[in-house]
Design an enzyme around this catalytic site. Structure first.
Site, PDB file in Angstrom:
ATOM      1  N   TRP A 127       0.919  -1.122   0.116  1.00 14.99           N
ATOM      2  CA  TRP A 127       0.059   0.049   0.134  1.00 14.99           C
ATOM      3  C   TRP A 127       0.989   1.301  -0.106  1.00 14.99           C
ATOM      4  O   TRP A 127       1.780   1.250   0.829  1.00 14.99           O
ATOM      5  CB  TRP A 127      -0.834   0.066   1.202  1.00 14.99           C
ATOM      6  CG  TRP A 127      -1.971   1.249   1.494  1.00 14.99           C
ATOM      7  CD1 TRP A 127      -2.699   1.727   0.481  1.00 14.99           C
ATOM      8  CD2 TRP A 127      -2.069   1.817   2.751  1.00 14.99           C
ATOM      9  NE1 TRP A 127      -3.336   2.729   1.097  1.00 14.99           N
ATOM     10  CE2 TRP A 127      -2.957   2.922   2.335  1.00 14.99           C
ATOM     11  CE3 TRP A 127      -1.384   1.743   3.950  1.00 14.99           C
ATOM     12  CZ2 TRP A 127      -3.586   3.811   3.256  1.00 14.99           C
ATOM     13  CZ3 TRP A 127      -1.991   2.518   4.831  1.00 14.99           C
ATOM     14  CH2 TRP A 127      -2.821   3.754   4.831  1.00 14.99           C
ATOM     15  N   ASP A 207      -0.614  -5.175   9.754  1.00 17.63           N
ATOM     16  CA  ASP A 207      -1.885  -4.164   9.247  1.00 17.63           C
ATOM     17  C   ASP A 207      -2.942  -5.092   8.765  1.00 17.63           C
ATOM     18  O   ASP A 207      -2.802  -5.722   7.942  1.00 17.63           O
ATOM     19  CB  ASP A 207      -1.356  -3.382   8.123  1.00 17.63           C
ATOM     20  CG  ASP A 207      -2.139  -2.436   7.834  1.00 17.63           C
ATOM     21  OD1 ASP A 207      -3.145  -2.228   8.028  1.00 17.63           O
ATOM     22  OD2 ASP A 207      -1.681  -1.603   6.779  1.00 17.63           O
ATOM     23  N   LYS A 242     -13.298  -0.590   5.890  1.00 22.35           N
ATOM     24  CA  LYS A 242     -13.805  -1.640   4.828  1.00 22.35           C
ATOM     25  C   LYS A 242     -14.846  -2.603   5.324  1.00 22.35           C
ATOM     26  O   LYS A 242     -16.027  -2.753   4.579  1.00 22.35           O
ATOM     27  CB  LYS A 242     -12.546  -2.267   3.996  1.00 22.35           C
ATOM     28  CG  LYS A 242     -11.349  -1.514   4.113  1.00 22.35           C
ATOM     29  CD  LYS A 242     -11.429  -0.566   2.831  1.00 22.35           C
ATOM     30  CE  LYS A 242      -9.864   0.184   2.908  1.00 22.35           C
ATOM     31  NZ  LYS A 242      -9.692   1.033   1.946  1.00 22.35           N
TER      32      LYS A 242
HETATM   33  C1  LMR Z   1      -6.828   2.013  -0.917  1.00 23.16           C
HETATM   34  O1  LMR Z   1      -5.537   1.302  -0.914  1.00 23.16           O
HETATM   35  O2  LMR Z   1      -7.273   2.190  -1.853  1.00 23.16           O
HETATM   36  C2  LMR Z   1      -7.385   2.126   0.464  1.00 23.16           C
HETATM   37  O3  LMR Z   1      -6.711   1.730   1.484  1.00 23.16           O
HETATM   38  C3  LMR Z   1      -7.594   3.630   0.394  1.00 23.16           C
HETATM   39  C4  LMR Z   1      -6.578   4.518   0.924  1.00 23.16           C
HETATM   40  O4  LMR Z   1      -6.640   5.167   1.936  1.00 23.16           O
HETATM   41  O5  LMR Z   1      -5.545   4.347   0.439  1.00 23.16           O
END
Ligand code: LMR
Length: 392
Positions: A127, A207, A242
């Site tokens: 992420w 996480d 989510k």
């Molecule tokens: C995503 O990765 O799309 C979500 O976790 C939203 C975000 O805050 O990035």
């Protein structure tokens, strides 16, 4: 002074929301930011949350401050779902509310740094905000490959990092529904990872932002429970954004497992101090609604059923994609069928991603990550045809 600040490019993922919104094409497809969508393309408020919000309006008699730890009833109500029947590990786990999963990760990293962690290992791709948070705290980030080219989890890489860790190292892992690849560790792989942590100097930071969107609430907590069962200390960042659909209400929590119950007080006092200096107190509304859902068995069942239907829809989209594999030669769509959660990453070039956007009105992250839940019976065939066109 302020004109010395160099312009920053907007967060690439969040910028997609605006780009998509301003595209006038009627058949546009949003596979960008990670929100669940129904087969009609909507992101509705959960019925269980709607009911709890109604209840909250009736019951809540004050909006006075709660404190940096937020809604403790919310924090505790989640614990059996995350940690299982011994939800406190004999009194060794406690938590506090945070503004979303981002707040939880940020607090985890800040607390780890304060405790002497100087380097955090992170599997990539990850992420994007993980690396941004590490850079902003700052704490050194060290990267290893999360996945192998054939679409599996790279066990050699993660085990080497855990094995070679020295004092001052932490390893940050996704608990389930890996963002952005959808490539999760199997239960056997988690067993191996947990056993590696038991002989490692590394602090695990887990996480868990998508619990319930992979295989089920218990199944998706398997890794967290195995690792916590094997180590003296760990941090778990949690998001309800989510699995309760509370995105903009920013509902998260950070849990800490200490070696001994009596150490928790001092650790939490540090988390409180860090939170106080960052956001003072987390927003209340969404967490209070989650607490109300979880205190009522009928509402809890309604929530779990809503979550199950989301999970099943995501799985059916994945099955559809996998079955279309032969129409899109160079891409391994069969892998999409095996991956978990909202995301998969397609091996598309930058040019192909731009062509999907410009020529087909299909929006996805620049990494090739798609939000699988953005696909539904009304757009999935168009998406597969567009993939075939840009990869031909
Ligand atoms: C995503 O990765 O799309 C979500 O976790 C939203 C975000 O805050 O990035």
């Amino acid at each position: 002074m302020l004109d010395r600040l160099p312009a920053q490019s907007p967060d690439a993922l969040l910028a997609l929301i605006k780009m998509y919104a301003s595209d006038p094409r009627a058949d546009k497809i949003d596979l960008g930011v990670g929100v669940y969508r129904t087969d009609d393309g909507a992101t509705p408020v959960f019925a269980a949350i709607k009911a709890a919000e109604g209840q909250l309006v009736l019951e809540q008699d004050s909006k006075s401050y709660l404190g940096p730890e937020g809604d403790v009833g919310f924090v505790h109500a989640l614990m059996p779902y995350i940690f299982g029947s011994d939800a406190t590990m004999h009194g060794r786990i406690e938590g506090m509310q945070t503004p979303g999963g981002t707040g939880a990760v940020r607090l985890a990293v800040a607390a780890a740094k304060k405790a002497g962690i100087s380097r955090i290992h992170l599997g990539t791709p990850s992420w994007p905000n993980h690396a941004q948070i590490l850079a902003d705290i700052p704490v050194e980030a060290a990267f290893f490959d999360h996945s192998t080219p054939d679409g599996g989890a790279n066990m050699d890489a993660v085990l080497a990092v855990i094995h070679d860790a020295v004092d001052g190292d932490a390893v940050l892992l996704h608990g389930c529904c890996h963002n952005p690849t959808g490539i999760d560790y199997s239960h056997e792989q988690w067993d191996t990872i947990a056993s590696a942590f038991s002989n490692s100097a590394a602090l695990p930071i887990l996480d868990l932002a998508y619990q319930g969107l992979g295989d089920g609430m218990d199944e998706d907590a398997y890794g967290v429970r195995q690792v916590l069962g094997a180590v003296p200390e760990a941090l778990v960042a949690y998001s309800c954004d989510k699995n309760f659909g509370l995105y903009r209400d920013r509902v998260g929590a950070l849990y800490v497992m200490a070696k001994e119950p009596e150490q928790l007080g001092a650790i939490l006092s540090n988390l409180n101090a860090l939170a106080r200096a960052s956001w003072s107190m987390p927003p209340d509304h969404g967490a209070a609604a989650v607490r109300l859902v979880l205190r009522d068995p009928a509402q809890t069942e309604l929530w779990l059923n809503e979550l199950a239907s989301m999970r099943e829809r995501i799985a059916s989209v994945r099955t559809h994609m996998a079955a279309a594999g032969n129409r899109v030669g160079p891409l391994d769509l069969a892998a999409v069928g095996k991956q978990k959660g909202l995301f998969s990453t397609l091996a598309l070039s930058k040019e192909q991603i731009v062509s999907l956007r410009d020529d087909h009105a299909i929006y996805m992250a620049g990494s090739g990550r798609i939000n699988v839940a953005g696909l539904h019976s009304g757009n999935i065939e168009k998406f597969i045809d567009a993939l075939a066109a840009v990869t031909a």
